[in-house]
Design a protein around this motif. Structure first.
Motif, mmCIF file in Angstrom:
data_model
loop_
_atom_site.group_PDB
_atom_site.id
_atom_site.type_symbol
_atom_site.label_atom_id
_atom_site.label_comp_id
_atom_site.label_asym_id
_atom_site.label_seq_id
_atom_site.Cartn_x
_atom_site.Cartn_y
_atom_site.Cartn_z
ATOM 1 N N UNK A 49 0.861 -1.183 0.000
ATOM 2 C CA UNK A 49 0.000 0.000 0.000
ATOM 3 C C UNK A 49 0.893 1.227 0.000
ATOM 4 N N UNK A 50 0.304 2.355 -0.298
ATOM 5 C CA UNK A 50 1.074 3.589 -0.311
ATOM 6 C C UNK A 50 0.307 4.709 -0.966
ATOM 7 N N UNK A 51 1.033 5.780 -1.262
ATOM 8 C CA UNK A 51 0.472 6.932 -1.959
ATOM 9 C C UNK A 51 1.318 7.171 -3.194
ATOM 10 N N UNK A 52 0.651 7.295 -4.333
ATOM 11 C CA UNK A 52 1.373 7.545 -5.575
ATOM 12 C C UNK A 52 1.852 8.989 -5.596
ATOM 13 N N UNK A 58 7.580 15.989 -11.852
ATOM 14 C CA UNK A 58 8.752 15.361 -12.479
ATOM 15 C C UNK A 58 9.357 14.271 -11.608
ATOM 16 N N UNK A 59 8.604 13.765 -10.699
ATOM 17 C CA UNK A 59 9.061 12.762 -9.752
ATOM 18 C C UNK A 59 9.227 11.415 -10.456
ATOM 19 N N UNK A 60 10.315 10.733 -10.167
ATOM 20 C CA UNK A 60 10.546 9.401 -10.727
ATOM 21 C C UNK A 60 9.950 8.364 -9.772
ATOM 22 N N UNK A 61 9.233 7.405 -10.344
ATOM 23 C CA UNK A 61 8.517 6.428 -9.514
ATOM 24 C C UNK A 61 8.520 5.089 -10.221
ATOM 25 N N UNK A 62 8.676 3.995 -9.468
ATOM 26 C CA UNK A 62 8.730 2.661 -10.061
ATOM 27 C C UNK A 62 7.365 2.121 -10.469
ATOM 28 N N UNK A 63 6.304 2.621 -9.893
ATOM 29 C CA UNK A 63 4.962 2.183 -10.253
ATOM 30 C C UNK A 63 4.422 1.129 -9.306
ATOM 31 N N UNK A 64 3.243 0.617 -9.651
ATOM 32 C CA UNK A 64 2.579 -0.426 -8.878
ATOM 33 C C UNK A 64 2.613 -1.691 -9.722
ATOM 34 N N UNK A 65 3.338 -2.703 -9.269
ATOM 35 C CA UNK A 65 3.456 -3.951 -10.020
ATOM 36 C C UNK A 65 2.412 -4.947 -9.525
ATOM 37 N N UNK A 66 1.639 -5.465 -10.478
ATOM 38 C CA UNK A 66 0.616 -6.460 -10.173
ATOM 39 C C UNK A 66 0.985 -7.778 -10.828
ATOM 40 N N UNK A 67 1.064 -8.830 -10.039
ATOM 41 C CA UNK A 67 1.242 -10.177 -10.577
ATOM 42 C C UNK A 67 -0.103 -10.665 -11.111
ATOM 43 N N UNK A 96 0.618 1.775 -18.441
ATOM 44 C CA UNK A 96 1.356 0.646 -17.869
ATOM 45 C C UNK A 96 2.616 0.378 -18.680
ATOM 46 N N UNK A 97 3.502 -0.450 -18.139
ATOM 47 C CA UNK A 97 4.819 -0.646 -18.739
ATOM 48 C C UNK A 97 4.836 -1.649 -19.882
ATOM 49 N N UNK A 162 1.736 -0.532 -13.283
ATOM 50 C CA UNK A 162 0.982 0.680 -13.575
ATOM 51 C C UNK A 162 1.895 1.851 -13.286
ATOM 52 N N UNK A 163 2.164 2.681 -14.316
ATOM 53 C CA UNK A 163 3.097 3.795 -14.140
ATOM 54 C C UNK A 163 2.410 5.125 -13.924
ATOM 55 N N UNK A 164 1.131 5.242 -14.285
ATOM 56 C CA UNK A 164 0.386 6.453 -13.975
ATOM 57 C C UNK A 164 -1.104 6.184 -14.088
ATOM 58 N N UNK A 165 -1.879 7.025 -13.420
ATOM 59 C CA UNK A 165 -3.335 6.918 -13.469
ATOM 60 C C UNK A 165 -3.930 8.292 -13.204
#
Length: 169
Positions: A49-52, A58-67, A96-97, A162-165
């Motif tokens: 969990x977290x906050x995007x 211009x923030x670099x972010x790894x995203x939310x990875x879903x298996x 998404x990536x 997911x890299x952005x929403x």
């Protein structure tokens, strides 16, 4: 020559009178680009969990990875569900990536923090990006306003990040 000028001025006058009627008032629409999120596995256990970050920064972010089979709920940054009036036009989009089926669902919930409810809109995004829009209509649970949450589920066999929403009301 006078006829041409008067015809031109008549057309110009008609256009200037009718164009404001065609305009859409977008001043009260709000775009949300920062979310609180909770990721669940197939067995409904919390994985992360977290906050995007604000996706417009211009923030670099790894995203939310879903298996495969994992899903994520997007809420307001304070962890509560979105509130909007009936007949509100809602637009949401996801980037998404990689290509792979991502099932996105917009749910009307029974309260400000519940994650279960009535599936209001469902769409599958197979490409790298996806966007859809719909109207909330009259809330299923009867009031003039409703509580809403967005859910995304990985339907592909490989992980998807997911890299952005964004959600626009």
């Amino acid at each position: 020559m006078k006829r041409i000028i008067s015809l031109f001025l008549s057309v110009l006058l008609i256009c200037t009178i009718s164009l404001p009627v065609l305009a859409v008032d977008e001043s009260n629409r709000s775009e949300i680009t920062q979310f609180s999120y909770v990721v669940f596995d197939k067995n409904k256990n919390v994985v992360s969990s977290g906050i995007t970050p604000n996706f417009n920064s211009r923030y670099s972010w790894d995203g939310i990875t879903l298996e495969n089979g994992e899903y994520v709920y997007f809420q307001k940054t304070d962890g509560t569900n979105f509130v909007c009036f009936k007949n509100t036009r809602v637009t949401f989009s996801i980037t998404k990536d990689r290509r792979g089926d991502l099932l996105c669902q917009f749910l009307e919930t029974t309260g400000s923090s519940n994650l279960t409810g009535y599936y209001l809109h469902t769409v599958t995004f197979p490409g790298l990006t996806g966007a859809t829009y719909f109207s909330t209509g009259t809330p299923f649970y009867g009031a003039d306003t409703g509580f809403y949450v967005m859910k995304a589920t990985n339907l592909s066999s490989d992980p998807i990040t997911i890299t952005s929403a964004t959600i626009t009301f």
